[in-house]
Enzyme design. Structure first.
Site, PDB file in Angstrom:
ATOM      1  N   THR A 133     -26.522  76.163  74.474  1.00 35.43           N
ATOM      2  CA  THR A 133     -25.253  76.004  75.181  1.00 35.43           C
ATOM      3  C   THR A 133     -25.150  77.005  76.321  1.00 35.43           C
ATOM      4  OG1 THR A 133     -22.894  75.637  74.874  1.00 35.43           O
ATOM      5  CG2 THR A 133     -23.885  77.391  73.535  1.00 35.43           C
ATOM      6  N   ASP A 174     -25.391  65.559  75.157  1.00 34.59           N
ATOM      7  CA  ASP A 174     -24.014  65.503  75.665  1.00 34.59           C
ATOM      8  C   ASP A 174     -23.802  64.145  76.334  1.00 34.59           C
ATOM      9  OD1 ASP A 174     -23.267  68.109  74.947  1.00 34.59           O
ATOM     10  OD2 ASP A 174     -24.106  68.937  76.794  1.00 34.59           O
ATOM     11  N   TYR A 221     -11.433  68.991  73.717  1.00 35.49           N
ATOM     12  CA  TYR A 221     -11.156  68.706  72.303  1.00 35.49           C
ATOM     13  C   TYR A 221     -10.253  69.739  71.642  1.00 35.49           C
ATOM     14  CZ  TYR A 221     -15.086  71.908  71.524  1.00 35.49           C
ATOM     15  OH  TYR A 221     -15.922  72.987  71.537  1.00 35.49           O
ATOM     16  N   GLY A 247     -20.850  70.923  84.875  1.00 36.47           N
ATOM     17  CA  GLY A 247     -21.975  70.521  84.032  1.00 36.47           C
ATOM     18  C   GLY A 247     -21.677  69.297  83.187  1.00 36.47           C
ATOM     19  N   GLY A 284     -11.793  63.997  72.910  1.00 38.39           N
ATOM     20  CA  GLY A 284     -12.979  64.817  73.155  1.00 38.39           C
ATOM     21  C   GLY A 284     -13.759  65.176  71.909  1.00 38.39           C
ATOM     22  N   LYS A 333     -28.290  76.223  79.378  1.00 36.96           N
ATOM     23  CA  LYS A 333     -28.695  74.809  79.404  1.00 36.96           C
ATOM     24  C   LYS A 333     -29.684  74.452  80.516  1.00 36.96           C
ATOM     25  CE  LYS A 333     -24.656  72.708  77.225  1.00 36.96           C
ATOM     26  NZ  LYS A 333     -23.640  71.649  77.321  1.00 36.96           N
ATOM     27  N   ASN A 369     -29.427  70.342  76.119  1.00 33.05           N
ATOM     28  CA  ASN A 369     -28.581  70.945  75.070  1.00 33.05           C
ATOM     29  C   ASN A 369     -29.213  70.839  73.682  1.00 33.05           C
ATOM     30  OD1 ASN A 369     -28.057  68.198  74.476  1.00 33.05           O
ATOM     31  ND2 ASN A 369     -26.113  68.786  73.530  1.00 33.05           N
TER      32      ASN A 369
HETATM   33  P1  ATR Z   1     -18.318  72.225  82.347  1.00 29.73           P
HETATM   34  O1  ATR Z   1     -19.724  72.656  82.040  1.00 29.73           O
HETATM   35  O2  ATR Z   1     -17.453  72.157  81.125  1.00 29.73           O
HETATM   36  O3  ATR Z   1     -18.267  70.993  83.151  1.00 29.73           O
HETATM   37  P2  ATR Z   1     -17.783  73.784  84.728  1.00 29.73           P
HETATM   38  O4  ATR Z   1     -19.168  73.510  85.208  1.00 29.73           O
HETATM   39  O5  ATR Z   1     -17.224  75.160  84.879  1.00 29.73           O
HETATM   40  O6  ATR Z   1     -17.664  73.435  83.169  1.00 29.73           O
HETATM   41  O7  ATR Z   1     -16.787  72.729  85.414  1.00 29.73           O
HETATM   42  C1  ATR Z   1     -15.411  72.752  85.225  1.00 29.73           C
HETATM   43  C2  ATR Z   1     -14.770  71.599  85.987  1.00 29.73           C
HETATM   44  O8  ATR Z   1     -13.346  71.667  85.794  1.00 29.73           O
HETATM   45  C3  ATR Z   1     -14.993  71.668  87.493  1.00 29.73           C
HETATM   46  O9  ATR Z   1     -15.067  70.352  87.995  1.00 29.73           O
HETATM   47  C4  ATR Z   1     -13.722  72.353  87.987  1.00 29.73           C
HETATM   48  O10 ATR Z   1     -13.379  72.058  89.332  1.00 29.73           O
HETATM   49  P3  ATR Z   1     -14.012  72.926  90.568  1.00 29.73           P
HETATM   50  O11 ATR Z   1     -15.417  72.424  90.741  1.00 29.73           O
HETATM   51  O12 ATR Z   1     -13.164  72.552  91.724  1.00 29.73           O
HETATM   52  O13 ATR Z   1     -13.935  74.358  90.162  1.00 29.73           O
HETATM   53  C5  ATR Z   1     -12.702  71.726  87.072  1.00 29.73           C
HETATM   54  N1  ATR Z   1     -11.479  72.499  86.966  1.00 29.73           N
HETATM   55  C6  ATR Z   1     -11.282  73.650  86.276  1.00 29.73           C
HETATM   56  N2  ATR Z   1     -10.002  74.064  86.392  1.00 29.73           N
HETATM   57  C7  ATR Z   1      -9.359  73.148  87.190  1.00 29.73           C
HETATM   58  C8  ATR Z   1      -8.026  73.010  87.684  1.00 29.73           C
HETATM   59  N3  ATR Z   1      -7.065  73.878  87.371  1.00 29.73           N
HETATM   60  N4  ATR Z   1      -7.746  71.916  88.444  1.00 29.73           N
HETATM   61  C9  ATR Z   1      -8.710  71.022  88.739  1.00 29.73           C
HETATM   62  N5  ATR Z   1      -9.987  71.103  88.307  1.00 29.73           N
HETATM   63  C10 ATR Z   1     -10.313  72.146  87.556  1.00 29.73           C
END
Ligand code: ATR
Length: 251
Positions: free
Chosen positions: A43, A83, A195, A110, A216, A47, A68
Site C-alpha cells: 500500500t 484495486d 469506505y 492513484g 466503498g 505501490k 497492490n
Molecule cells: P488516492 O490514491 O486515494 O487516489 P490521491 O492520489 O492523493 O489518493 O488522490 C486524491 C484525489 O482526491 C485527487 O484527485 C484529489 O484532487 P487533486 O488532484 O486536485 O488534488 C482529490 N481531492 C482531495 N481532496 C479534494 C477536495 N477537497 N476537493 C476535490 N478533490 C479533492
C-alpha cells in the site's frame, strides 16, 4: 478479513501487517523471497516503487503503473493491481456492465487511475473530473474536465455511472460531498470508493434521489477477495470477509 477467510476455509495462512520504510522496500522484497512468503499486499507509499523489484508485472497493473498485490510462485514474484479488478468485480456483481456506459470519475489520483484503466479496458465512455488539471496519464478517448458546478452538471446530465475516487466525504470530513445533491437522480449508479464512513453523504443523498448506490467497503472487500484467490487458489468467501471488515472497522 483475510484471517477470517483463512479460518473459515481451514487454510494454514496468516495475514500480518508490516510497516516498511521507503528506504527499506528493497530489503522487504528480498525478505519476502528469503522467507518464502506466499504473497503480500502493498500500500501507500510503495505501490509504484515496488514494481521494478518484482520479476513480472501483470499487464493491467503495468498500464495502471501501480501494484497492490504480489504473488510468490516458488521465488517468482508477480505483481497485480486488484484495486482495479476489485472495483470491476463489485460492479459486475451488482449486475452492471461498464461496456458502452457513460461513466464520470471524480478524482485523478492513484485510485482514479486504477479505476479509469479497467473501465476503459471494459469499453466504458469516460469523463474524468478533477480539482487540479493533472491528467498527463489519461489516454485520448477520455474526456477531461476541471471540477466545478458547470462541468459536473454537464457530465452528470448524461451519465450512467458516477464514481467518487476523491477523498471528499472521508472521515473526519464526512459532512462534505463532492456533488451537489440536486444533480443526483434516479437512473444513475453512484459508486463511492470512500469506505469510512460506510455511507458517505454522497451515497445518502444519491439514495434519497432514487439512484442506485455501491459503497466503498465493497471495493475494499473486492480487492481483498481477488488477492485471496490469487494467493490460495480458492474462491474467496466474500460475504464473510465483508462482515470481518465491518467488525474490524468497528461498524
Ligand atoms: P488516492 O490514491 O486515494 O487516489 P490521491 O492520489 O492523493 O489518493 O488522490 C486524491 C484525489 O482526491 C485527487 O484527485 C484529489 O484532487 P487533486 O488532484 O486536485 O488534488 C482529490 N481531492 C482531495 N481532496 C479534494 C477536495 N477537497 N476537493 C476535490 N478533490 C479533492
Amino acid at each position: 478479513m483475510h484471517n477470517a477467510a483463512f479460518g473459515a476455509l481451514g487454510l494454514d495462512y496468516a495475514y500480518l501487517p508490516f510497516r516498511v520504510r521507503r528506504e527499506k522496500l528493497g530489503e522487504a522484497v528480498a525478505g519476502m523471497r528469503a522467507l518464502n512468503l506466499r504473497g503480500l499486499n502493498v500500500t501507500i507509499p510503495h505501490k509504484v516503487a515496488v514494481m521494478p523489484l518484482l520479476d513480472e508485472i501483470d499487464p493491467l497493473a503495468g498500464k495502471i503503473g501501480a501494484v497492490n498485490t504480489i504473488v510468490n510462485d516458488e521465488g517468482w514474484l508477480r505483481g497485480y493491481n486488484t484495486d482495479a479488478e476489485g472495483f470491476l468485480r463489485v460492479l459486475l456483481e451488482a449486475g452492471i456492465s461498464p461496456e458502452g456506459k457513460k461513466v464520470v470519475v471524480l478524482g485523478a489520483g492513484g485510485a482514479s487511475r486504477a479505476i479509469t484503466f479497467i473501465l476503459l479496458e471494459k469499453g466504458a465512455r469516460l469523463t474524468i473530473i478533477n480539482r487540479q488539471l493533472r491528467f498527463d496519464w489519461a489516454p485520448p478517448p477520455v474526456k477531461l474536465m476541471e471540477l466545478n458546478e458547470a462541468s459536473l452538471a454537464t457530465a452528470l446530465g448524461e451519465a450512467d455511472i458516477l464514481v467518487n475516487a476523491t477523498s471528499v466525504g472521508m472521515s473526519p470530513h464526512d459532512a462534505f460531498s463532492p456533488v451537489p445533491a440536486g444533480m443526483l437522480r434516479a437512473g444513475l449508479v453512484v459508486y463511492d470508493i470512500v469506505y469510512n464512513p460506510l455511507h458517505t453523504r454522497l451515497l445518502k443523498e444519491a439514495e434519497a434521489a432514487g439512484a442506485r448506490v455501491i459503497a466503498g467497503l465493497d471495493m475494499l472487500v473486492g480487492q481483498g477477495a481477488l488477492a485471496f484467490e490469487k494467493w490460495t487458489g480458492q474462491a474467496a468467501p466474500a460475504a464473510l470477509m465483508k462482515r470481518a471488515a465491518l467488525e474490524a472497522l468497528g461498524l
